[in-house]
Scaffold this motif. Structure first.
Motif, PDB file in Angstrom:
ATOM      1  N   GLU A   1      67.031  55.627  14.243  1.00  0.00           N
ATOM      2  CA  GLU A   1      66.379  57.035  13.986  1.00  0.00           C
ATOM      3  C   GLU A   1      66.595  57.684  12.910  1.00  0.00           C
ATOM      4  N   SER A   2      67.905  57.765  12.609  1.00  0.00           N
ATOM      5  CA  SER A   2      68.176  58.498  11.325  1.00  0.00           C
ATOM      6  C   SER A   2      67.837  57.929  10.218  1.00  0.00           C
ATOM      7  N   LYS A   3      67.878  56.679   9.926  1.00  0.00           N
ATOM      8  CA  LYS A   3      67.296  55.960   9.001  1.00  0.00           C
ATOM      9  C   LYS A   3      65.760  55.941   8.912  1.00  0.00           C
ATOM     10  N   ALA A   4      65.028  55.922   9.986  1.00  0.00           N
ATOM     11  CA  ALA A   4      63.645  56.155  10.148  1.00  0.00           C
ATOM     12  C   ALA A   4      63.392  57.591   9.523  1.00  0.00           C
ATOM     13  N   ILE A   5      63.964  58.625   9.923  1.00  0.00           N
ATOM     14  CA  ILE A   5      63.726  60.027   9.362  1.00  0.00           C
ATOM     15  C   ILE A   5      64.137  60.128   7.991  1.00  0.00           C
ATOM     16  N   GLU A   6      65.195  59.267   7.455  1.00  0.00           N
ATOM     17  CA  GLU A   6      65.311  59.529   6.112  1.00  0.00           C
ATOM     18  C   GLU A   6      64.352  58.708   5.243  1.00  0.00           C
ATOM     19  N   LEU A   7      63.969  57.634   5.723  1.00  0.00           N
ATOM     20  CA  LEU A   7      62.773  56.969   5.133  1.00  0.00           C
ATOM     21  C   LEU A   7      61.539  57.536   5.166  1.00  0.00           C
ATOM     22  N   ARG A   8      61.280  58.403   6.108  1.00  0.00           N
ATOM     23  CA  ARG A   8      59.876  59.239   6.236  1.00  0.00           C
ATOM     24  C   ARG A   8      59.832  60.471   5.083  1.00  0.00           C
ATOM     25  N   MET A   9      61.257  61.018   4.998  1.00  0.00           N
ATOM     26  CA  MET A   9      61.479  62.031   4.060  1.00  0.00           C
ATOM     27  C   MET A   9      61.423  61.411   2.592  1.00  0.00           C
ATOM     28  N   GLN A  10      61.878  60.260   2.385  1.00  0.00           N
ATOM     29  CA  GLN A  10      61.730  59.515   1.159  1.00  0.00           C
ATOM     30  C   GLN A  10      60.078  59.201   0.739  1.00  0.00           C
ATOM     31  N   ALA A  11      59.403  58.823   1.880  1.00  0.00           N
ATOM     32  CA  ALA A  11      58.040  58.511   1.509  1.00  0.00           C
ATOM     33  C   ALA A  11      57.378  59.758   1.286  1.00  0.00           C
ATOM     34  N   GLU A  12      57.803  60.887   2.066  1.00  0.00           N
ATOM     35  CA  GLU A  12      56.941  62.222   1.829  1.00  0.00           C
ATOM     36  C   GLU A  12      57.286  62.547   0.131  1.00  0.00           C
ATOM     37  N   LYS A  13      58.576  62.360  -0.193  1.00  0.00           N
ATOM     38  CA  LYS A  13      58.890  62.982  -1.554  1.00  0.00           C
ATOM     39  C   LYS A  13      58.142  62.008  -2.671  1.00  0.00           C
ATOM     40  N   LEU A  14      58.008  60.726  -2.269  1.00  0.00           N
ATOM     41  CA  LEU A  14      57.274  59.804  -3.152  1.00  0.00           C
ATOM     42  C   LEU A  14      55.753  59.995  -3.049  1.00  0.00           C
ATOM     43  N   GLN A  15      55.405  60.548  -1.955  1.00  0.00           N
ATOM     44  CA  GLN A  15      53.801  60.683  -1.863  1.00  0.00           C
ATOM     45  C   GLN A  15      53.589  61.951  -2.839  1.00  0.00           C
ATOM     46  N   VAL A  16      54.460  62.982  -2.725  1.00  0.00           N
ATOM     47  CA  VAL A  16      54.392  64.280  -3.559  1.00  0.00           C
ATOM     48  C   VAL A  16      54.422  63.819  -5.091  1.00  0.00           C
ATOM     49  N   THR A  17      55.422  62.947  -5.387  1.00  0.00           N
ATOM     50  CA  THR A  17      55.656  62.424  -6.736  1.00  0.00           C
ATOM     51  C   THR A  17      54.372  61.948  -7.220  1.00  0.00           C
ATOM     52  N   CYS A  18      53.727  61.156  -6.294  1.00  0.00           N
ATOM     53  CA  CYS A  18      52.677  60.314  -6.734  1.00  0.00           C
ATOM     54  C   CYS A  18      51.442  61.407  -6.998  1.00  0.00           C
ATOM     55  N   GLU A  19      51.157  61.993  -6.061  1.00  0.00           N
ATOM     56  CA  GLU A  19      50.454  63.196  -6.313  1.00  0.00           C
ATOM     57  C   GLU A  19      50.417  64.123  -7.434  1.00  0.00           C
ATOM     58  N   GLU A  20      51.771  64.350  -7.857  1.00  0.00           N
ATOM     59  CA  GLU A  20      51.760  65.125  -9.306  1.00  0.00           C
ATOM     60  C   GLU A  20      51.587  64.293 -10.390  1.00  0.00           C
ATOM     61  N   ILE A  21      51.832  63.072 -10.348  1.00  0.00           N
ATOM     62  CA  ILE A  21      51.653  62.038 -11.527  1.00  0.00           C
ATOM     63  C   ILE A  21      50.038  61.820 -11.615  1.00  0.00           C
ATOM     64  N   LEU A  22      49.391  61.885 -10.471  1.00  0.00           N
ATOM     65  CA  LEU A  22      47.747  61.720 -10.436  1.00  0.00           C
ATOM     66  C   LEU A  22      47.328  63.096 -10.930  1.00  0.00           C
ATOM     67  N   ASP A  23      47.833  64.178 -10.528  1.00  0.00           N
ATOM     68  CA  ASP A  23      47.365  65.429 -11.129  1.00  0.00           C
ATOM     69  C   ASP A  23      47.704  65.670 -12.826  1.00  0.00           C
ATOM     70  N   LYS A  24      48.516  65.301 -13.200  1.00  0.00           N
ATOM     71  CA  LYS A  24      49.162  65.120 -14.731  1.00  0.00           C
ATOM     72  C   LYS A  24      48.218  64.126 -15.286  1.00  0.00           C
ATOM     73  N   GLU A  25      48.032  63.040 -14.449  1.00  0.00           N
ATOM     74  CA  GLU A  25      47.256  61.984 -15.322  1.00  0.00           C
ATOM     75  C   GLU A  25      45.741  62.710 -15.339  1.00  0.00           C
ATOM     76  N   GLN A  26      45.243  63.343 -14.425  1.00  0.00           N
ATOM     77  CA  GLN A  26      43.875  63.920 -14.592  1.00  0.00           C
ATOM     78  C   GLN A  26      43.815  65.071 -15.627  1.00  0.00           C
TER      79      GLN A  26
END
Length: 154
Positions: free
Chosen positions: A122-147
């Motif tokens: 469960e701890s690893k799943a929470i950590e992975l979920r947090m990493q996925a959220e950070k990655l999502q935010v990073t991807c959105e920032e990259i897309l915004d910058k690309e636009q």
């Protein structure tokens, strides 16, 4: 799933109860073994009493006295045999209980280990979920910058 202090206290309490029951059972088993040894000694003493009867025969004891003494010895022998059977059954019973308690202790230990693994997962799943959220935010920032870059380049 986190194990709370209350849960740990309950688990510790259960482990202590199992150890207490096991200790009591082992004490009863040892007590039964001691009683068995005493009864075994009584059986040996019955054989010694037979020798005493022969000595008394040489002293011209009456047949009636011998019959009464023989009846008493037979009664004692029967009592010892009954006690021996009861003690043997008790020993078997306590051995089975001790084995069951060991098995329960083993199962409890396995359950505790499994709970720890679930907690780790469960701890690893929470950590992975947090990493996925950070990655999502990073991807959105990259897309915004690309636009922004595309808009500037147009």
């Amino acid at each position: 799933m986190e194990i709370k202090d209350d849960d740990e206290n309950i688990i510790s309490q259960h482990e202590a109860e199992y150890e207490d029951v096991f200790t009591v059972s082992m004490m009863k088993l040892y007590s039964a073994q001691d009683a068995f040894q005493i009864e075994l000694q009584k059986l040996k003493d019955v054989g010694k009493e037979d020798h005493e009867i022969k000595t008394r025969l040489n002293q011209n004891i009456t047949v009636g006295d011998l019959k009464m003494e023989l009846d008493e010895l037979m009664k004692q022998k029967l009592e010892v045999e009954v006690q021996h059977i009861a003690i043997s059954k008790a020993i078997k019973h306590w051995k089975v209980r001790a084995e069951l308690m060991e098995e329960q202790k083993k199962v409890l230990s396995e359950q505790m280990e499994m709970m720890k693994k679930v907690e780790d997962a469960e701890s690893k799943a929470i950590e992975l979920r947090m990493q996925a959220e950070k990655l999502q935010v990073t991807c959105e920032e990259i897309l915004d910058k690309e636009q922004v870059w595309e808009a500037r380049n147009m």
